[in-house]
Scaffold this motif. Structure first.
Motif, mmCIF file in Angstrom:
data_model
loop_
_atom_site.group_PDB
_atom_site.id
_atom_site.type_symbol
_atom_site.label_atom_id
_atom_site.label_comp_id
_atom_site.label_asym_id
_atom_site.label_seq_id
_atom_site.Cartn_x
_atom_site.Cartn_y
_atom_site.Cartn_z
ATOM 1 N N UNK A 1 -6.459 5.502 -1.613
ATOM 2 C CA UNK A 1 -5.931 6.792 -1.162
ATOM 3 C C UNK A 1 -5.575 6.678 0.322
ATOM 4 N N UNK A 2 -4.280 6.614 0.663
ATOM 5 C CA UNK A 2 -3.892 6.494 2.077
ATOM 6 C C UNK A 2 -3.786 7.867 2.758
ATOM 7 N N UNK B 1 0.858 -1.181 0.000
ATOM 8 C CA UNK B 1 0.000 0.000 0.000
ATOM 9 C C UNK B 1 0.893 1.229 0.000
ATOM 10 N N UNK B 2 0.702 2.102 -0.952
ATOM 11 C CA UNK B 2 1.588 3.264 -1.025
ATOM 12 C C UNK B 2 1.413 4.171 0.174
ATOM 13 N N UNK B 3 2.475 4.841 0.494
ATOM 14 C CA UNK B 3 2.416 5.808 1.586
ATOM 15 C C UNK B 3 1.761 7.091 1.098
ATOM 16 N N UNK B 4 1.464 7.945 2.025
ATOM 17 C CA UNK B 4 0.835 9.213 1.652
ATOM 18 C C UNK B 4 1.724 10.038 0.753
ATOM 19 N N UNK B 5 3.011 9.786 0.774
ATOM 20 C CA UNK B 5 3.919 10.513 -0.086
ATOM 21 C C UNK B 5 3.706 10.237 -1.551
ATOM 22 N N UNK C 1 -3.347 5.471 10.907
ATOM 23 C CA UNK C 1 -3.264 5.368 9.441
ATOM 24 C C UNK C 1 -4.576 4.800 8.874
ATOM 25 N N UNK C 2 -5.009 5.353 7.757
ATOM 26 C CA UNK C 2 -6.256 4.944 7.114
ATOM 27 C C UNK C 2 -6.018 4.710 5.624
ATOM 28 N N UNK C 3 -6.938 3.953 5.017
ATOM 29 C CA UNK C 3 -6.890 3.711 3.578
ATOM 30 C C UNK C 3 -8.304 3.864 3.025
ATOM 31 N N UNK C 4 -8.463 4.838 2.111
ATOM 32 C CA UNK C 4 -9.762 5.068 1.470
ATOM 33 C C UNK C 4 -9.782 4.274 0.158
ATOM 34 N N UNK C 5 -10.880 3.555 -0.054
ATOM 35 C CA UNK C 5 -11.008 2.737 -1.261
ATOM 36 C C UNK C 5 -12.306 3.077 -1.992
#
Length: 636
Positions: free
Chosen positions: A158-159, A3-7, A110-114
């Motif tokens: 979107x993390x 999962x990609x980082x926010x960067x 940390x969260x992950x929007x899908x």
């Protein structure tokens, strides 16, 4: 999955300064009204939340999808997203969804929007945390080359990270022009997402891999067995497999360009799906003979799908509005008629022939109809059902399993019937061959008997009469008597050759030994034999051991006439087959001599009549060898 980082996403601080100056007051306004909004409060340990229940919806005209669009969003006038069920018809408006989120814990979260709608034309995520610079995702969607989608996952991710006690606003902007859309945003704890995604992707890979292997097996078997039913089934599975790639998003990732032109691939595969379905119905239900009218109608439907609707789907982006409407409605009408025709064909076949397989075919067809209906729901996005894709795969699997078992039983029954017909034909051929051999045997015996009882006796009487002539005439009669004696001897040898008395009286082994001994004595050849006990030969029928003796006789004659040999080896073996090996040290034979020799051709024909073979091969020590083989179990 990584999962990609926010960067991976660019911060809005990289935007022009005028955007930041304009956006700062907007953030202050948002932060002032946060406490009065429905806020999603998260604590460490949560796993997954459907944002449909928490989101608010607002529509804007077709403006720039990005930071500029955020500037025009009002603070009020938003409606509850849950009241829409997340399903929207295609239009020119942008659909904005916002969710207020707060971290109620004392540690960063940390969260992950899908977003699971894989066929979105354009989509962008925005995260506006309180008192921090906002973040935005790159513009994504199938209107962009390759969708700006991470290659490791078919959906849009979107993390973000919420600091301790931090609040913020999540914005998701959707743009769907060509078809309806189903909005299914979800919020995940990254570890929970990885765990669930790993399981679902494993099952998906297993499902797709099994279907791919089934396609290959059906195609290979169809080509080898020349079975149109199996080839049609392979195309049917392939079309269903590609439709699964469409609704899951894997097709746009790995198989075809993620471009607006390819958005109609699902309908193209739907055409091939129905073409193969019609072909399977025609072949399995036997409509050519059982229902000729339906057979011709199904053929016309296949032609219409391939020559009218397939070009229409491929040229859909450039068609006018009227043609698009006509193509869609007429295609829907044709599919309804096809479904009705297949149902009538199955019921008619059952009533006409009483075949239970027709009802099973109808059951599998019903499974496919349910899968197609769910596929259309996914394709059109007309209903927000989280289980629609899973149910599509389930009913498709039930359809394929039912058809696979049905066709397997059908092909097995067909194979058994063909085997029985082949065995019946072989028995008929063997019966005819035995009748022919029996006729030859009887004719030879009759001819031998007539020569012995007719001409031989007449010659003996003539010889006696000449011997009784006066002594003065004996000098003239003696040459005639010698000729008569020689003729009588030749006739006797001929009658013994065509129907040897020793074969009738003593059996095959004694007859072969007598014949080879005679050849050794008269021709001065060295003849070695390896013969079984007489008891073993009794498993042969009269016609079979009679044929073996004639073959030995012909091979010995061939050696004496053409080979110029000094040594002969002969063996007879009995296992499941009777095998005669015959070798001499003569000059051998060429391929042309083997094929053109009349005597050898007769032996080859005789072997075929007995269900066996006759071969020639050069001997290792020089000369040539023959092998005459036929199955012992085939007895007249």
């Amino acid at each position: 999955m990584h999962i990609p980082s926010a960067g991976y996403f660019y911060p809005l601080t990289q935007a022009p300064v005028k955007h930041i100056i304009f956006f700062t007051p907007l953030l202050l306004i948002v932060s002032n009204v946060l406490l009065g909004q429905d806020t999603l409060r998260l604590t460490p340990g949560f796993r997954q939340i459907e944002l449909l229940e928490w989101g608010q919806l607002y529509r804007t005209p077709d403006t720039e999808l990005g930071v500029e669009g955020l500037k025009h969003l009002p603070d009020h006038g938003w409606s509850s997203l849950s009241s829409t069920d997340g399903a929207f018809f295609a239009g020119k408006d942008l659909l904005w969804v916002k969710v207020y989120i707060r971290n109620s814990g004392a540690t960063p979260l940390p969260l992950l929007v899908q977003s699971k709608e894989v066929r979105t034309n354009r989509i962008a995520f925005f995260w506006a945390p309180a008192e921090s610079p906002p973040l935005a995702s790159p513009l994504m969607g199938d209107y962009l080359p390759f969708g700006n989608r991470m290659i490791g996952h078919p959906t849009y991710l979107f993390p973000i990270t919420l600091e301790a006690s931090q609040e913020g606003v999540l914005y998701i902007c959707y743009d769907k022009r060509e078809e309806t859309i189903t909005i299914q945003p979800q919020l995940w704890e990254p570890a929970a997402f990885e765990e669930g995604d790993r399981k679902s992707r494993f099952l998906m890979v297993l499902f797709l891999g099994a279907l791919t292997c089934l396609v290959v097996v059906m195609a290979v078997l169809g080509l080898i067995a020349r079975q149109g039913l199996l080839l049609s089934f392979a195309l049917y599975i392939t079309s269903g497999l590609l439709m699964v790639f469409v609704i899951t998003g894997y097709g746009a990732m790995y198989l075809w360009p993620n471009h607006p032109y390819w958005n109609g691939l699902g309908y193209l595969f739907l055409i091939f799906f129905h073409v193969s379905l019609l072909e399977m119905a025609r072949l399995y239900l036997g409509l050519r003979d059982g229902a000729p009218l339906l057979h011709r109608l199904f053929q016309l439907a296949q032609v219409a799908l391939l020559l009218v609707f397939m070009p229409g789907v491929l040229s859909y982006p450039v068609l006018g509005g009227f043609l698009k409407i006509w193509l869609g409605r007429s295609g829907l009408l044709l599919l309804l008629l096809i479904n009705l025709g297949i149902t009538i064909a199955c019921i008619g076949t059952y009533r006409r022939e009483g075949r239970g397989g027709a009802l099973l075919f109808l059951l599998a067809f019903m499974f496919s109809l349910i899968a197609l209906a769910l596929f259309e729901i996914e394709q059109l996005g007309s209903l927000n059902t989280p289980w629609s894709m899973e149910l599509t795969l389930l009913f498709m699997l039930l359809d394929l399993l039912t058809l696979g078992g049905l066709f397997g039983h059908y092909l097995r029954r067909t194979f058994i019937q063909n085997t029985q017909l082949s065995e019946a034909l072989s028995r008929s051929q063997l019966k005819a061959a035995n009748a022919l051999l029996l006729g030859q045997y009887k004719e030879r015996k009759r001819l031998s008997q007539e020569l012995h009882d007719g001409i031989s006796i007449q010659l003996a009487l003539l010889k006696m009469r000449l011997s009784g002539e006066p002594s003065g005439q004996l000098t003239q009669v003696e040459p005639v008597l010698e000729d008569l004696t020689r003729i009588s001897e030749n006739i006797r040898n001929f009658t013994h050759a065509i129907s040897p008395a020793l074969l009738e009286e003593e059996g095959l082994i004694m007859a072969i030994e007598a014949l080879t001994g005679q050849v050794a004595d008269q021709a001065g050849l060295e003849v070695s034999t390896q013969l079984p006990e007489a008891e073993q030969v009794r498993t042969l029928s009269r016609l079979q051991y009679y044929s073996v003796f004639l073959v030995v006789q012909e091979l010995l004659s061939n050696t004496l006439k053409h080979a110029g040999a000094t040594r002969i080896r002969l063996s007879l073996e009995f296992t499941d087959a009777c095998t005669l090996h015959y070798c001499d040290d003569g000059k051998g034979l060429s391929v042309d001599e083997v094929n053109m020799g009349l005597g050898l051709a007769h032996i080859k024909d005789r072997a075929a009549l007995l269900g066996g073979t006759f071969d020639y091969y050069p001997a290792d020590s020089g000369g040539g060898c023959f092998r005459f083989v036929f199955p012992v179990s085939i007895v007249s």
